[in-house]
Design an enzyme around this catalytic site. Structure first.
Site, short mmCIF file in Angstrom:
data_model
loop_
_atom_site.label_atom_id
_atom_site.label_comp_id
_atom_site.label_asym_id
_atom_site.label_seq_id
_atom_site.Cartn_x
_atom_site.Cartn_y
_atom_site.Cartn_z
N GLY A 26 0.76 -1.25 0.00
CA GLY A 26 0.00 0.00 0.00
C GLY A 26 0.79 1.28 0.00
N PRO A 41 4.66 -5.05 -0.96
CA PRO A 41 4.56 -3.86 -1.82
C PRO A 41 4.32 -4.27 -3.27
CG PRO A 41 6.86 -4.36 -1.41
CD PRO A 41 6.06 -5.35 -0.60
N GLY A 42 3.51 -3.50 -3.97
CA GLY A 42 3.29 -3.73 -5.40
C GLY A 42 3.65 -2.46 -6.14
N ARG A 43 2.73 -1.48 -6.04
CA ARG A 43 2.88 -0.22 -6.76
C ARG A 43 4.25 0.43 -6.59
NH1 ARG A 43 -1.51 3.10 -7.71
NH2 ARG A 43 -2.61 1.92 -6.12
N ARG A 77 -6.64 3.26 -15.23
CA ARG A 77 -6.59 3.99 -13.96
C ARG A 77 -7.29 5.36 -14.01
NH1 ARG A 77 -2.66 5.55 -11.69
NH2 ARG A 77 -3.33 5.08 -9.58
N TYR A 128 -10.20 5.31 -11.32
CA TYR A 128 -9.92 6.01 -10.04
C TYR A 128 -9.74 7.51 -10.22
CZ TYR A 128 -7.93 1.25 -9.35
OH TYR A 128 -7.68 -0.10 -9.32
N CYS A 170 -15.33 3.65 -27.29
CA CYS A 170 -16.63 4.31 -27.29
C CYS A 170 -17.20 4.44 -25.88
CB CYS A 170 -17.58 3.55 -28.19
SG CYS A 170 -16.90 3.40 -29.84
N GLU A 171 -16.58 5.28 -25.07
CA GLU A 171 -17.03 5.58 -23.71
C GLU A 171 -16.54 6.98 -23.39
OE1 GLU A 171 -18.47 3.58 -21.27
OE2 GLU A 171 -18.40 1.68 -22.37
N TYR A 197 -0.60 -1.61 -12.09
CA TYR A 197 -2.03 -1.56 -12.37
C TYR A 197 -2.30 -0.97 -13.76
CZ TYR A 197 -1.88 -2.61 -7.45
OH TYR A 197 -1.57 -3.20 -6.26
C1 LIG Z 1 -3.14 -5.02 -3.76
C2 LIG Z 1 -2.54 -5.62 -2.56
C3 LIG Z 1 -1.20 -5.35 -2.23
C4 LIG Z 1 -0.34 -4.38 -3.00
O1 LIG Z 1 -0.77 -3.07 -2.85
P1 LIG Z 1 0.14 -1.88 -3.42
O2 LIG Z 1 -0.65 -0.66 -3.14
O3 LIG Z 1 0.33 -2.11 -4.88
O4 LIG Z 1 1.43 -1.90 -2.68
C5 LIG Z 1 -0.66 -6.00 -1.14
N1 LIG Z 1 -1.39 -6.86 -0.41
C6 LIG Z 1 -2.68 -7.14 -0.67
C7 LIG Z 1 -3.42 -8.11 0.18
C8 LIG Z 1 -3.30 -6.53 -1.76
O5 LIG Z 1 -4.59 -6.79 -2.01
#
Ligand SMILES: *Cc1c(COP(=O)(O)O)cnc(C)c1O
Length: 444
Positions: free
Chosen positions: A253, A291-293, A329, A333, A369-370, A398
């Site tokens: 997150g 972490p992802g993002r 995105r 969002y 078409c949106e 994402y």
């Molecule tokens: C989506 C998600 C993440 C990654 O979130 P980021 O905002 O991309 O860091 C980590 N854990 C869980 C359980 C998620 O659903």
């Protein structure tokens, strides 16, 4: 609060102008577009590695045993998963499909997989048990029941953590906020202790850890500390109840800055690590991070070409060959992505700036078409012409993972930049790819 320090000049992105042309590390984007076509996702391997190492270092400084389980859903490209796995990453998955991606990318990493998600299906649980993953992040009592049944059927002990909902508010977009009791995620932290106690009745369940994830694109680190303080106190109770808790999963997150200003990712990770440490206090459990993002967002961009520029009444529309199916995105969002030309605009002299500006207020939109198919609205941008190449920055997370074939549009190709070379890591989809699953339905 993120302080804007005037002397920070950290470029948080691997994209920069050289000889008036935009480069990703050592590769110029004009050449890439000519070779691979547009729309095209472009990622820097160096930056993905760097961000991963920032995390590693920050938590090493905090002297905590930890494993970074990269969140596969942010960008699930096999080549990127392999790159991270070879750096030592584990993975946070949310489906049986993502489990297969990890298996293909780097089989030994299966033992560092955590499986999250509110709706795990039976076959997914079975596949993860067979793969002997590190642990299941369980999100309901019913899921825990099913897990026990499937574990028993396979004579395998299932390691699990309850994903607790700490009822902590994190300021972010409502679609990506997950840590309040009104959200569908997790188990109310107040009920967790009783569920762990009940789980003791099954010898097929091993309460290995406690897990939490409060949302995505969170810029202030205090909510992470608050959530972990509550988790840490739950772990103390669980130990009193005789559970052998070895892992604490802090989720993902951590947010990035999608704007044009200076942003220092190293400082951001340090602040994050300090906040988690504050929340964990003396808790000795092995820390899992998801972490992802933060790892992949700024390493990637979407390269697209301007098809048309048209005026409707008072508005000017720049129509690109990328659309919401390629990057959803902004539509989903209202997310902001910086948009810059591949050819660097000429620096304006003071006289020019005082007089007529060469920038124009436009909407940048795709062909779908949106009316929701936009990348920017009423934004001052350099005056683009048809055929110009432009780049949507910070599209590494994402982006590709949320693409679709809406309007029967093939998904973009993806290239991974490694120094001065570019590797095609996913070819562009063909019409044949798109239509194949349906052909039987008309050939009878
Ligand atoms: C989506 C998600 C993440 C990654 O979130 P980021 O905002 O991309 O860091 C980590 N854990 C869980 C359980 C998620 O659903």
């Amino acid at each position: 609060m993120q302080k804007k320090t005037a002397n920070i000049t950290v470029n948080p992105r691997p994209f920069a102008y050289r000889h008036r042309t935009l480069y990703c590390d050592g590769v110029d984007l004009t050449t890439l577009a000519a070779e691979h076509g547009t729309p095209l996702y472009v990622y820097s391997a160096a930056q993905i590695t760097e961000r991963f190492q920032l995390f590693q270092r920050a938590f090493t400084h905090e002297v905590r045993p930890h494993t970074i389980c990269y969140a596969v859903k942010a960008n699930s490209s096999l080549a990127i998963l392999r790159l991270l796995a070879t750096q030592g990453a584990g993975f946070d998955i949310v489906s049986g499909g993502e489990l297969e991606r990890v298996r293909k990318a780097h089989k030994p990493a299966l033992k560092k997989v955590v499986f999250s998600g509110v709706g795990k299906q039976l076959w997914e649980i079975d596949a993860a048990l067979d793969a002997d993953i590190l642990l299941f992040n369980v999100e309901s009592e019913a899921e825990l029941h099913l897990l026990a049944t499937r574990a028993e059927a396979r004579s395998k002990v299932a390691r699990f953590a309850l994903r607790v909902n700490p009822d902590v508010f994190a300021e972010t977009h409502p679609y990506i906020s997950t840590g309040l009791s009104e959200h569908k995620f997790g188990i109310d932290i107040k009920s967790a202790r009783a569920i762990y106690r009940a789980a003791k009745k099954s010898k097929w369940l091993d309460p290995t850890g406690v897990s939490v994830h409060i949302g995505s694109q969170i810029r202030k680190v205090d909510p992470f500390a608050a959530a972990l303080t509550r988790v840490t106190s739950l772990i103390a109770d669980l130990r009193k109840d005789g559970h052998n808790i070895r892992y604490v999963d802090a989720g993902g997150g951590l947010g990035i800055d999608y704007g044009a200003g200076a942003f220092d990712p190293a400082k951001q990770v340090e602040k994050y690590a300090a906040a988690l440490s504050k929340g964990l206090a003396n808790e000795p459990a092995h820390l899992l991070l998801e972490p992802g993002r933060f790892i992949v967002a700024q390493a990637g961009a979407l390269l697209t070409r301007v098809l048309y520029v048209k005026r409707n009444g008072s508005k000017t529309f720049v129509i690109t060959d990328a659309a919401m199916n390629d990057l959803i995105r902004p539509a989903l969002y209202h997310a902001h992505h910086e948009i810059i030309p591949v050819r660097e605009p000429a620096k304006q002299s003071a006289k020019q700036t005082a007089g007529k500006s060469s920038s124009l207020v436009v909407d940048v939109v795709g062909p779908v078409c949106e009316s929701g198919d936009f990348f920017a609205r009423d934004r001052a941008l350099p005056a683009f012409k048809p055929n110009d190449l432009v780049v949507l920055l910070d599209a590494g997370a994402y982006g590709m993972s949320q693409t679709s074939n809406y309007n029967t549009r093939p998904r973009p190709a993806e290239v991974l930049i490694e120094g001065k070379s570019a590797r095609l890591i996913r070819r562009r989809e063909t019409m044949r790819d798109l239509l194949a699953p349906e052909l039987n339905g008309i050939n009878h």
